[in-house]
Design an enzyme around this catalytic site. Sequence first.
Site, PDB file in Angstrom:
ATOM      1  N   ASP A   1       0.854  -1.001  -0.028  1.00  0.00           N
ATOM      2  CA  ASP A   1      -0.178  -0.098   0.017  1.00  0.00           C
ATOM      3  C   ASP A   1       0.823   1.433   0.060  1.00  0.00           C
ATOM      4  O   ASP A   1       1.823   1.442   0.773  1.00  0.00           O
ATOM      5  CB  ASP A   1      -0.981   0.070   1.198  1.00  0.00           C
ATOM      6  CG  ASP A   1      -2.075  -0.959   0.998  1.00  0.00           C
ATOM      7  OD1 ASP A   1      -2.163  -1.639   0.018  1.00  0.00           O
ATOM      8  OD2 ASP A   1      -2.948  -1.095   1.962  1.00  0.00           O
TER       9      ASP A   1
ATOM     10  N   HIS B   1       3.555  -2.098   3.735  1.00  0.00           N
ATOM     11  CA  HIS B   1       3.715  -0.822   3.480  1.00  0.00           C
ATOM     12  C   HIS B   1       5.068  -0.373   3.127  1.00  0.00           C
ATOM     13  O   HIS B   1       6.156  -0.740   4.037  1.00  0.00           O
ATOM     14  CB  HIS B   1       3.254  -0.045   4.723  1.00  0.00           C
ATOM     15  CG  HIS B   1       1.743  -0.120   4.772  1.00  0.00           C
ATOM     16  ND1 HIS B   1       1.300  -1.184   5.551  1.00  0.00           N
ATOM     17  CD2 HIS B   1       0.633   0.635   4.696  1.00  0.00           C
ATOM     18  CE1 HIS B   1      -0.116  -1.090   5.469  1.00  0.00           C
ATOM     19  NE2 HIS B   1      -0.479   0.133   5.077  1.00  0.00           N
TER      20      HIS B   1
END
Length: 247
Positions: free
Chosen positions: A55, A204
């Site tokens: 992400d 992430h």
Amino acid sequence: MLLPMSIQAKSYGWGFKKNTNHQPPDVGVYKNILDDLGGYYLDNSGDKVVYLTFDNGYEEGYTGKVLDVLKEKKVPATFFVTGHYVEDQEQLVKRMVNEGHIVGNHSYHHPDFTKLSKAKMKEELESLEEAVAKITDQKEMQYVRPPRGTFNKQSIQWANELGYTHVFWSLAFVDWNTDSQKGWKKAYQQVMDQIHPGAVILLHTVSKDNAEALAYMIDDLRKQGYSFRSLDDLVMKDILPEPIIGF
């Protein structure tokens, strides 16, 4: 078909109790929702395959290192980006596409989909898709990851009608807090402790630990017999009877 108002109003935050027995986690009623409406959080074939997803809401200087490792190790990944990321990191988004990765839709402004009208949700998804198409050779998007993992039956149904497939995850940990990085070995161990056949891993790229641990994760998962595939392969497994060769 219009869903009852009671179902429309209820929202969920994707999550589950971590498993450390190398089996897929139990996601409870969420599995029933995805079985009914479509979407993925793992590959349930039982094959020792892994799907890497990242992400990207903003940049901390580590995505280039992540891309370097993926290129060196010949591993495909999907990067779910926001409008801010596309505007701020045009060259990195171009590199993702140029190096064969999938860019997924994480919405333009990162809103809660369950609080939007269908028209606003459409605008969020289409504006992000158009922004990526404007700067890369990827002209369409298929995969969406809702901001904060928040969803309901209506938001999934609307995404389906707009041509999108929801992708959640079966392996994740608290890696996004840039003020609480604990060293690459901690990130590595989180993945190795939770790994299971068919894992869709959420990472992430703001995490320094992840960037430094990624090569070790890939090498050691391969030693355990895992192969790395893209989300396109996961979807095709539902269509094609023959196995797909992974990286």
